[in-house]
Every structure is written in structure tokens, then in C-alpha cells.
Design a protein around this motif. Structure first.
Motif, mmCIF file in Angstrom:
data_model
loop_
_atom_site.group_PDB
_atom_site.id
_atom_site.type_symbol
_atom_site.label_atom_id
_atom_site.label_comp_id
_atom_site.label_asym_id
_atom_site.label_seq_id
_atom_site.Cartn_x
_atom_site.Cartn_y
_atom_site.Cartn_z
ATOM 1 N N TYR A 33 4.222 11.073 0.853
ATOM 2 C CA TYR A 33 4.518 9.781 0.523
ATOM 3 C C TYR A 33 5.405 9.930 -0.872
ATOM 4 O O TYR A 33 5.025 10.757 -1.745
ATOM 5 C CB TYR A 33 3.298 9.027 0.222
ATOM 6 C CG TYR A 33 2.333 8.746 1.138
ATOM 7 C CD1 TYR A 33 1.273 9.677 1.320
ATOM 8 C CD2 TYR A 33 2.092 7.739 1.672
ATOM 9 C CE1 TYR A 33 0.202 9.753 2.205
ATOM 10 C CE2 TYR A 33 1.085 7.260 2.914
ATOM 11 C CZ TYR A 33 0.280 8.654 3.059
ATOM 12 O OH TYR A 33 -0.860 8.504 4.055
ATOM 13 N N TYR A 35 6.274 7.332 -4.096
ATOM 14 C CA TYR A 35 6.118 5.963 -4.816
ATOM 15 C C TYR A 35 6.920 6.047 -6.014
ATOM 16 O O TYR A 35 7.064 7.151 -6.714
ATOM 17 C CB TYR A 35 4.627 5.905 -5.462
ATOM 18 C CG TYR A 35 3.625 5.770 -4.337
ATOM 19 C CD1 TYR A 35 2.982 6.768 -3.611
ATOM 20 C CD2 TYR A 35 3.066 4.665 -3.885
ATOM 21 C CE1 TYR A 35 2.070 6.805 -2.873
ATOM 22 C CE2 TYR A 35 1.996 4.397 -3.020
ATOM 23 C CZ TYR A 35 1.389 5.427 -2.362
ATOM 24 O OH TYR A 35 0.289 5.473 -1.365
ATOM 25 N N GLN A 37 6.889 4.255 -9.611
ATOM 26 C CA GLN A 37 5.778 3.456 -10.495
ATOM 27 C C GLN A 37 6.650 3.197 -11.966
ATOM 28 O O GLN A 37 7.034 4.041 -12.710
ATOM 29 C CB GLN A 37 4.636 4.181 -11.121
ATOM 30 C CG GLN A 37 3.730 3.413 -11.840
ATOM 31 C CD GLN A 37 2.561 4.248 -12.239
ATOM 32 O OE1 GLN A 37 2.256 5.384 -12.370
ATOM 33 N NE2 GLN A 37 1.333 3.494 -12.252
ATOM 34 N N GLN A 41 3.075 -0.920 -14.381
ATOM 35 C CA GLN A 41 2.874 -1.563 -13.081
ATOM 36 C C GLN A 41 2.270 -0.745 -12.135
ATOM 37 O O GLN A 41 1.914 0.680 -12.321
ATOM 38 C CB GLN A 41 4.356 -1.733 -12.535
ATOM 39 C CG GLN A 41 5.231 -2.743 -13.441
ATOM 40 C CD GLN A 41 6.350 -3.110 -12.837
ATOM 41 O OE1 GLN A 41 6.759 -2.976 -11.694
ATOM 42 N NE2 GLN A 41 7.295 -3.553 -13.887
ATOM 43 N N ALA A 42 2.048 -1.157 -11.021
ATOM 44 C CA ALA A 42 1.341 -0.525 -9.894
ATOM 45 C C ALA A 42 2.364 0.348 -9.304
ATOM 46 O O ALA A 42 3.504 0.036 -9.193
ATOM 47 C CB ALA A 42 0.833 -1.365 -8.684
ATOM 48 N N PRO A 43 1.992 1.404 -8.818
ATOM 49 C CA PRO A 43 2.777 2.444 -7.905
ATOM 50 C C PRO A 43 3.251 1.558 -6.650
ATOM 51 O O PRO A 43 2.622 0.818 -5.646
ATOM 52 C CB PRO A 43 1.931 3.621 -7.099
ATOM 53 C CG PRO A 43 0.879 3.560 -8.387
ATOM 54 C CD PRO A 43 0.454 2.260 -8.755
ATOM 55 N N LEU A 45 5.309 1.764 -2.958
ATOM 56 C CA LEU A 45 5.687 2.749 -1.800
ATOM 57 C C LEU A 45 7.002 2.655 -1.489
ATOM 58 O O LEU A 45 7.401 1.577 -1.321
ATOM 59 C CB LEU A 45 4.556 2.652 -0.603
ATOM 60 C CG LEU A 45 4.857 3.640 0.394
ATOM 61 C CD1 LEU A 45 4.564 5.226 0.017
ATOM 62 C CD2 LEU A 45 4.033 3.248 1.699
ATOM 63 N N HIS A 48 7.528 6.910 3.693
ATOM 64 C CA HIS A 48 6.339 8.292 3.786
ATOM 65 C C HIS A 48 6.704 8.954 5.195
ATOM 66 O O HIS A 48 7.500 8.108 5.977
ATOM 67 C CB HIS A 48 5.095 7.618 3.809
ATOM 68 C CG HIS A 48 4.635 7.006 5.039
ATOM 69 N ND1 HIS A 48 4.832 5.715 5.256
ATOM 70 C CD2 HIS A 48 4.030 7.399 6.156
ATOM 71 C CE1 HIS A 48 4.261 5.333 6.456
ATOM 72 N NE2 HIS A 48 3.809 6.118 6.876
ATOM 73 N N GLU A 57 10.065 1.890 3.717
ATOM 74 C CA GLU A 57 9.433 0.236 3.201
ATOM 75 C C GLU A 57 10.852 -0.605 3.383
ATOM 76 O O GLU A 57 11.811 -0.315 3.338
ATOM 77 C CB GLU A 57 8.888 0.309 2.079
ATOM 78 C CG GLU A 57 7.782 1.120 1.611
ATOM 79 C CD GLU A 57 6.653 0.661 2.962
ATOM 80 O OE1 GLU A 57 6.132 -0.637 2.675
ATOM 81 O OE2 GLU A 57 6.245 1.339 3.842
ATOM 82 N N MET A 88 8.828 6.443 -12.946
ATOM 83 C CA MET A 88 8.006 7.641 -12.803
ATOM 84 C C MET A 88 8.094 7.669 -11.377
ATOM 85 O O MET A 88 7.809 6.617 -10.533
ATOM 86 C CB MET A 88 6.537 7.575 -13.249
ATOM 87 C CG MET A 88 5.546 8.501 -12.904
ATOM 88 S SD MET A 88 5.936 10.264 -13.561
ATOM 89 C CE MET A 88 4.939 10.036 -15.044
ATOM 90 N N LEU A 90 6.286 9.341 -7.988
ATOM 91 C CA LEU A 90 5.032 10.200 -7.521
ATOM 92 C C LEU A 90 5.031 10.415 -6.297
ATOM 93 O O LEU A 90 5.418 9.535 -5.265
ATOM 94 C CB LEU A 90 3.808 9.204 -8.001
ATOM 95 C CG LEU A 90 3.574 8.772 -9.198
ATOM 96 C CD1 LEU A 90 2.618 7.557 -9.385
ATOM 97 C CD2 LEU A 90 2.927 9.930 -9.981
ATOM 98 N N GLN A 104 -5.564 9.823 -0.674
ATOM 99 C CA GLN A 104 -4.254 10.368 -0.936
ATOM 100 C C GLN A 104 -4.209 11.571 -2.132
ATOM 101 O O GLN A 104 -5.128 10.957 -3.215
ATOM 102 C CB GLN A 104 -3.194 9.269 -1.340
ATOM 103 C CG GLN A 104 -2.759 8.592 -0.019
ATOM 104 C CD GLN A 104 -1.597 7.654 -0.172
ATOM 105 O OE1 GLN A 104 -0.996 7.722 -1.031
ATOM 106 N NE2 GLN A 104 -1.415 6.722 0.874
ATOM 107 N N PHE A 106 -2.301 13.017 -5.371
ATOM 108 C CA PHE A 106 -0.779 12.885 -5.991
ATOM 109 C C PHE A 106 -0.574 14.184 -6.770
ATOM 110 O O PHE A 106 -1.425 14.706 -7.306
ATOM 111 C CB PHE A 106 -1.205 11.669 -6.906
ATOM 112 C CG PHE A 106 -1.158 10.330 -6.318
ATOM 113 C CD1 PHE A 106 -2.182 9.906 -5.647
ATOM 114 C CD2 PHE A 106 0.037 9.667 -6.401
ATOM 115 C CE1 PHE A 106 -2.289 8.637 -4.852
ATOM 116 C CE2 PHE A 106 0.179 8.313 -5.726
ATOM 117 C CZ PHE A 106 -0.879 7.933 -4.860
#
Lengths: 115, 111
Positions: A33, A35, A37, A41-43, A45, A48, A57, A88, A90, A104, A106
Motif C-alpha cells: 500500500y 498512503y 499523510q 491528519q490521518a493517513p 490511501l 495498493h 483509489e 509524509m 507511507l 498492516q 508500515f
């Protein structure tokens, strides 16, 4: 130790200059995957791979592409980075489908700066 | 979207105290996972709870899941300064291979 490795850890690129981030894994996991970020904030997606099957996505910009030449490696290509792409990035892996209850794993992330 | 909301956004406690974080989500799930992220680093998986489970323990961690309320909580007992990090819940729904992460709780444990 089996792990997820991301290189480089920090990447600086110029506005509009293509950049590639890399991820490798020694876990022999089927799924990889990417991501994005942003700060506090939230990662989010981006896409993948399940083996060689690519899953994008719906809201991932066309500016972002990915390649998985083999089980171990996966690349994120940003064709024309904009200032808003600074974040960032990931990479993560999982043994199989998350729906089968797999966690998962990372990597440490690559911090991308766009100047 | 399925993205979870976490509450509180930030939490500051003293070492030795318990920390509780809550996560709410919107649709039916297969499982819910909690991850921890130290500043500027990747995420580390803490615990997974399936939709047919109500409570799970792992060391100093206790997770509960209430599917009727579409919510989960993470309790860290006897917190340590090393627990300082951001904590994210993530839900897996449907038949896909992906997780949707919540907004995160920033935990600071002070000596």
C-alpha cells in the motif's frame, strides 16, 4: 529482521520535477500500500497492489502513479509535484487481504518537501 | 465516507494514569484496528478486534467494540512517558484489502 524499508527518508524536489519514492519489504507479503499523510491528519490511501493487481483509489490524482516490478519492491512516482503534494508518504504491507484480519506493517515513511 | 472520528483530538496525562481514546465510524465493519505513530515515523499495529468480538486485551491495552453504536475505545493502563504518540483507529469494511483511518488522538504522557 523482516521489515518494510523506505528510501529515502527525506526527499526534496522542485515544483514540477518528477520524483520517485521507493519501498521494499522482506516480509514476502502479497499486498503493498501507499498512503499520503499530511501534518496532523490521518493517513490517506492512494493505491495498493494485491500481488500484481493494481487498485487505485477513486480520489487519487492522476499525478500519482505506482509500479510493483516484483513482490519485494513498490515505487511511488509523482509526475509533476505541486506544493500541495508535500507530505509524509507511507508504504505498508499485509500478508493478505485486510478483510481476513491481517494487520498492516508500515515503513518509516518518506518526508517529501516541494520547493 | 467511512473515515472514523477520534475523541479526544489531544490528551495530556501524568505517568501512571490511564488513557482512554474513543473512535466512531459510520458503516458496518469486518474488523477495527488500532495503530500507534511516534512523531515523524511509520505506524505500528497494536491490536485488532473483529466485528463479532466485544473486548480484547494485549498487555496494558484494552480495546472494546460496540457495533450497535459503531464505536470503539482504546484504554492504556498505567501509562508511561514512552506511550507518548498519536493513536489511530482504522476500520476494514466490505471485501476490499484496505483500511480507513480515523483522525487520530495525540497522547502526551508527562513525567
Amino acid at each position: 529482521d523482516a521489515m518494510v524499508i523506505q528510501n529515502p527518508r527525506y526527499q526534496v524536489t522542485q515544483f514540477g520535477k518528477p520524483v520517485t519514492l521507493s519501498c521494499s519489504q522482506t516480509l514476502n507479503h502479497n499486498v503493498m500500500y501507499w498512503y499520503q499523510q499530511k501534518s496532523s491528519q490521518a493517513p490517506k490511501l492512494l493505491f495498493h497492489y494485491y500481488d500484481k493487481d493494481f487498485n487505485n483509489e477513486a480520489d487519487t490524482p492522476d499525478n500519482f502513479q505506482s509500479r510493483r516490478p516484483n513482490t519485494s519492491f513498490c515505487f511511488l512516482d509523482i509526475r509533476s509535484p505541486g506544493l500541495g503534494d508535500a507530505a509524509m508518504y507511507l508504504c505498508a504491507t499485509s500478508r493478505d487481504a485486510a478483510g481476513k484480519g491481517n494487520e498492516q506493517y508500515f515503513g518509516p515513511g518518506t518526508r517529501l518537501t516541494v520547493t | 465516507s467511512q473515515q472514523g472520528e477520534e475523541d479526544p483530538q489531544a490528551l495530556s496525562i501524568q505517568e501512571g494514569e490511564n488513557a482512554t481514546m474513543n473512535c466512531s465510524y459510520k458503516t458496518s465493519i469486518n474488523n477495527l484496528q488500532w495503530y500507534r505513530q511516534n512523531s515523524g515515523r511509520g505506524l505500528v499495529h497494536l491490536i485488532l478486534i473483529r466485528s463479532n468480538e466485544r473486548e480484547k486485551h494485549s498487555g496494558r491495552l484494552r480495546v472494546t467494540l460496540d457495533t450497535s453504536k459503531k464505536s470503539s475505545s482504546l484504554l492504556i493502563t498505567a501509562s508511561r512517558a514512552a506511550d507518548t504518540a498519536s493513536y489511530f483507529c482504522a476500520t476494514e469494511a466490505g471485501g476490499g484489502n484496505k483500511l480507513t483511518f480515523g483522525t487520530g488522538t495525540q497522547l502526551k504522557v508527562e513525567l
